[in-house]
Scaffold this motif. Structure first.
Motif: not given
Length: 209
Positions: A16, A187, A190
């Motif tokens: 991330i 990721a 996100m």
């Protein structure tokens, strides 16, 4: 945009962080020890020691904290409660790396994936702890939270395809009848949510195309 990533040294946290850095965002890794991420800015602090002063400058705080033992499973709830308390009434958004066990398998939202007979017994304690934390977070209308569940098969070493499907509260499969996603594609989802902020006070889920 300024983003703080809690537990940035973890498997999900690292990817991330790397995704956010690759997009030119202002990223700070929040870790307990040595920074092992691509972020150039660091806060070295335990999650339970964080205060609002530590987090106030971030537009988005991403909580990638996880714990995997019977003794520490309650920390999923206590850590999330701590973050919600210090962000209560604030404009900073809180994005949470969630679990798949709490996804519903029915349109009435009565039965969760972890309530089904075939759910792996080994994952039940973790799913239960994360489900409890989500239930508690749902009650917080004083926090701008978003909870993002991965697909059932969350692959740490899976390939980055650059694509994903966005779903909601219900367990969803793709055209191949699969529920999977790599950490790398998760990721992407996100950071997309961090940038766009389309699902405040909602749980969403993501899976591979």
């Amino acid at each position: 945009m300024k983003i703080g990533i809690i537990a940035a040294n973890g498997k999900a946290g690292k990817l991330i962080t790397a995704e956010a850095v690759s997009r030119g965002l202002d990223v700070t890794a929040i870790v307990r020890g040595e920074n092992k991420t691509e972020a150039s800015k660091v806060i070295t602090k335990d999650i339970f020691d964080l205060t609002y002063d530590d987090l106030k400058d971030f537009d988005v705080i991403i909580d990638a904290f996880g714990t995997w033992s019977n003794e520490t499973f309650p920390m999923h709830s206590t850590s999330l409660r701590h973050l919600a308390d210090i962000l209560s009434g604030k404009d900073n958004r809180l994005l949470v790396v969630g679990g798949a066990g709490s996804l519903y398998i029915d349109k009435e939202h009565k039965t969760r994936l972890m309530d089904t007979p075939d759910f792996p017994e080994a994952f039940m304690p973790l799913a239960t702890a994360m489900g409890k934390a989500l239930d508690e977070l749902r009650k917080r209308d004083d926090v701008k939270w978003t909870y993002i569940s991965p697909a059932a098969d969350f692959q740490a070493d899976g390939k980055r395809t650059g694509e994903y499907l966005l779903a909601g509260e219900e367990y969803t499969t793709n055209a191949n009848n699969e529920s999977l996603i790599s950490y790398a594609d998760y990721a992407i989802a996100m950071i997309d949510e961090a940038v766009n902020g389309n699902h405040i006070q909602e749980r969403i889920s993501v899976l591979a195309k």
